[in-house]
Write a protein that holds these residues in place. Structure first.
Motif, PDB file in Angstrom:
ATOM      1  N   ASP A  94       0.804  -1.221   0.000  1.00 33.06           N
ATOM      2  CA  ASP A  94       0.000   0.000   0.000  1.00 33.06           C
ATOM      3  C   ASP A  94       0.836   1.270   0.000  1.00 33.06           C
ATOM      4  OD1 ASP A  94      -2.609  -1.279   0.157  1.00 33.06           O
ATOM      5  OD2 ASP A  94      -1.968  -1.931   2.133  1.00 33.06           O
ATOM      6  N   GLY A  95       2.132   1.162  -0.232  1.00 29.29           N
ATOM      7  CA  GLY A  95       2.932   2.375  -0.274  1.00 29.29           C
ATOM      8  C   GLY A  95       4.271   2.198   0.401  1.00 29.29           C
ATOM      9  N   GLY A 113       4.047   7.352   3.698  1.00 35.30           N
ATOM     10  CA  GLY A 113       3.614   7.807   2.385  1.00 35.30           C
ATOM     11  C   GLY A 113       2.755   6.753   1.730  1.00 35.30           C
ATOM     12  N   SER A 114       1.715   7.156   1.053  1.00 38.80           N
ATOM     13  CA  SER A 114       0.823   6.224   0.378  1.00 38.80           C
ATOM     14  C   SER A 114       0.871   6.471  -1.123  1.00 38.80           C
ATOM     15  CB  SER A 114      -0.619   6.396   0.875  1.00 38.80           C
ATOM     16  OG  SER A 114      -0.722   6.045   2.238  1.00 38.80           O
ATOM     17  N   MET A 115       1.025   5.407  -1.855  1.00 34.69           N
ATOM     18  CA  MET A 115       0.982   5.491  -3.306  1.00 34.69           C
ATOM     19  C   MET A 115       0.750   4.087  -3.836  1.00 34.69           C
ATOM     20  SD  MET A 115       5.062   5.891  -4.216  1.00 34.69           S
ATOM     21  CE  MET A 115       4.755   6.076  -5.957  1.00 34.69           C
ATOM     22  N   THR A 116       0.174   4.003  -5.015  1.00 34.21           N
ATOM     23  CA  THR A 116       0.063   2.709  -5.667  1.00 34.21           C
ATOM     24  C   THR A 116       1.457   2.304  -6.119  1.00 34.21           C
ATOM     25  OG1 THR A 116      -2.169   3.215  -6.426  1.00 34.21           O
ATOM     26  CG2 THR A 116      -0.990   1.444  -7.560  1.00 34.21           C
ATOM     27  N   VAL A 117       1.908   1.143  -5.666  1.00 33.30           N
ATOM     28  CA  VAL A 117       3.271   0.730  -5.978  1.00 33.30           C
ATOM     29  C   VAL A 117       3.339   0.327  -7.448  1.00 33.30           C
ATOM     30  CG1 VAL A 117       5.125  -0.884  -5.423  1.00 33.30           C
ATOM     31  CG2 VAL A 117       3.632  -0.027  -3.608  1.00 33.30           C
ATOM     32  N   VAL A 124       8.906   4.218  -6.487  1.00 30.80           N
ATOM     33  CA  VAL A 124       8.603   4.169  -5.061  1.00 30.80           C
ATOM     34  C   VAL A 124       9.896   4.223  -4.231  1.00 30.80           C
ATOM     35  CG1 VAL A 124       8.544   1.642  -4.856  1.00 30.80           C
ATOM     36  CG2 VAL A 124       7.194   3.044  -3.297  1.00 30.80           C
ATOM     37  N   SER A 296      -5.898  -0.281   4.150  1.00 27.36           N
ATOM     38  CA  SER A 296      -5.182  -1.512   3.845  1.00 27.36           C
ATOM     39  C   SER A 296      -5.957  -2.737   4.313  1.00 27.36           C
ATOM     40  CB  SER A 296      -3.807  -1.489   4.521  1.00 27.36           C
ATOM     41  OG  SER A 296      -3.926  -1.715   5.914  1.00 27.36           O
TER      42      SER A 296
END
Length: 409
Positions: A94-95, A113-117, A124, A296
């Motif tokens: 989830d990041g 930090g959240s980002m689509t991997v 990332v 998550s």
């Protein structure tokens, strides 16, 4: 040469072991340090003074004896409050999260930090290193090195992620090389102005290392850790204080033990693996819940277990199902590895706390050594233990040889 310096030269080889004793909390005083190292009091004093001069530890200048104690009170030893740090980074499904971790496993600062991997791990890794560089800039701390925890088996010494099953990276992604390149590009340097070293490891391996040094695994000689994070299941073994990673870093892929032959298909090509039968998605599915996209899977599973276990029969049944399958997997590992302690992390920690007797009974019933007296099964105790473990990779050269790692002498 001064008398103190002569003592230090005699005890120079004790600097690393002394620092590790303070780092792991096993030498809270100079008297204990003396006994643990097996050196004279004068040599222990010189070693502690040198570690203090390096900015690594703090020696209490005015020791206080316990009430009624006999003899001279001993100087207390502690981690220097404003000493150097390691940059720790973790990538998960989830990041990511970045942190600064000092000696003693203490988190100094964190930056989630959240980002689509993405399928390209470069993006990332660059993002998490940038977050770490920002923390270093904000705190002004010295950096001794950097460690990265990833959800994949990591081949040593190349640092390649061989089976990143729950992120979109290709098999064999060169995460070690990418991490080192990103650290250089971010300008993260040590006291000698050279780029800091970067290290990469599997997230559960690093969680086990952190727990052994600073958490629930302290004192174990043969520590088995099994954990499920956001997706999948991982395992690790710490033998006599060191991670057992096998000949190429790939040991303890416990997620692919079969615990339900008729179970769900696994990414590895088999069915009913621990990986797919006891992770957060398996729990939500068994409880009849549709996973949501907002938080998550681990958070959703934990919240459901904590809030509904006592009142919802479907949640209780799902909990018992996962406990039984987890117990089967642990029993197989006990038969093979004969650990003296098992620690559980992620959702598995929650399952243990929900019904500890059921899990321990399954393991005892299905394992030879469990029947002969039982293996302690405990929950992990550290928050962000994979991050702390990533920092341990960066701290290890300093623990091995403080003077060489810090460019002194």
């Amino acid at each position: 040469m001064t008398q103190t310096r002569t003592r230090l030269e005699r005890g120079r080889s004790a600097l690393g072991p002394a620092l590790e004793l303070v780092h792991t909390g096993r030498a809270p005083t100079r008297a204990v340090l003396t006994a643990e190292l097996g050196v004279t009091r004068a040599t222990a004093g010189a070693v502690a003074a040198e570690l203090e001069a390096l900015g690594l530890i703090q020696v209490d200048s005015r020791p206080l004896g316990a009430a009624g104690a006999q003899g001279r009170p001993s100087h207390r030893l502690s981690i220097a409050p404003h000493g150097p740090v390691a940059l720790a980074a973790q990538v998960h499904t989830d990041g990511f999260r970045a942190a600064l971790v000092g000696l003693g496993g203490r988190l100094v600062a964190t930056a989630p930090g959240s980002m689509t991997v993405p399928a390209d791990p470069t993006h990332v890794i660059d993002a998490v290193v940038e977050a770490g560089a920002q923390l270093l800039s904000e705190t002004g701390r010295r950096c001794v090195g950097a460690g990265l925890a990833v959800p994949s088996a990591v081949a040593e010494p190349e640092g390649t992620a061989l089976n990143p099953l729950h992120v979109a990276w290709p098999a064999g992604a060169p995460v070690g090389e990418l991490f080192t390149r990103s650290l250089v590009a971010a300008g993260i340097r040590g006291d000698d102005r050279e780029p800091v070293p970067g290290f990469v490891g599997n997230d559960v391996n690093l969680a086990a290392l952190a727990e052994h040094r600073h958490g629930a695994g302290g004192g174990a000689q043969h520590l088995l850790c099994v954990a499920t994070g956001h997706r999948g299941v991982g395992g690790a073994l710490v033998l006599d204080g060191r991670l057992h990673t096998g000949s190429a870093g790939l040991a303890l892929e416990v997620g692919h033990l079969t615990v339900n032959p008729e179970g769900s298909p696994c990414h590895c090509g088999s069915r009913g693996c621990l990986d797919t039968e006891t992770d957060p998605l398996a729990f939500l599915t068994a409880a009849g819940r549709e996973p949501g996209p907002e938080v998550s899977l681990l958070r959703q599973a934990r919240d459901l277990l904590r809030q509904a276990y006592a009142t919802d029969p479907s949640v209780r049944a799902a909990t018992e199902q996962l406990i039984d399958r987890l117990g089967l997997g642990l029993a197989s590992l006990v038969n093979i590895l004969n650990p003296d302690r098992i620690i559980l992390g992620g959702l598995h920690r929650e399952l243990l706390e929900a019904d500890p007797e059921r899990l321990r009974a399954v393991v005892a019933d299905r394992s030879l050594w469990g029947r002969s007296g039982g293996v302690p099964i405990l929950p992990c105790t550290l928050d962000h233990n994979s991050l702390v473990g990533a920092a341990e990779l960066a701290w290890q050269p300093v623990l091995d040889d403080p003077l060489a790692a810090l460019g002194v002498g």
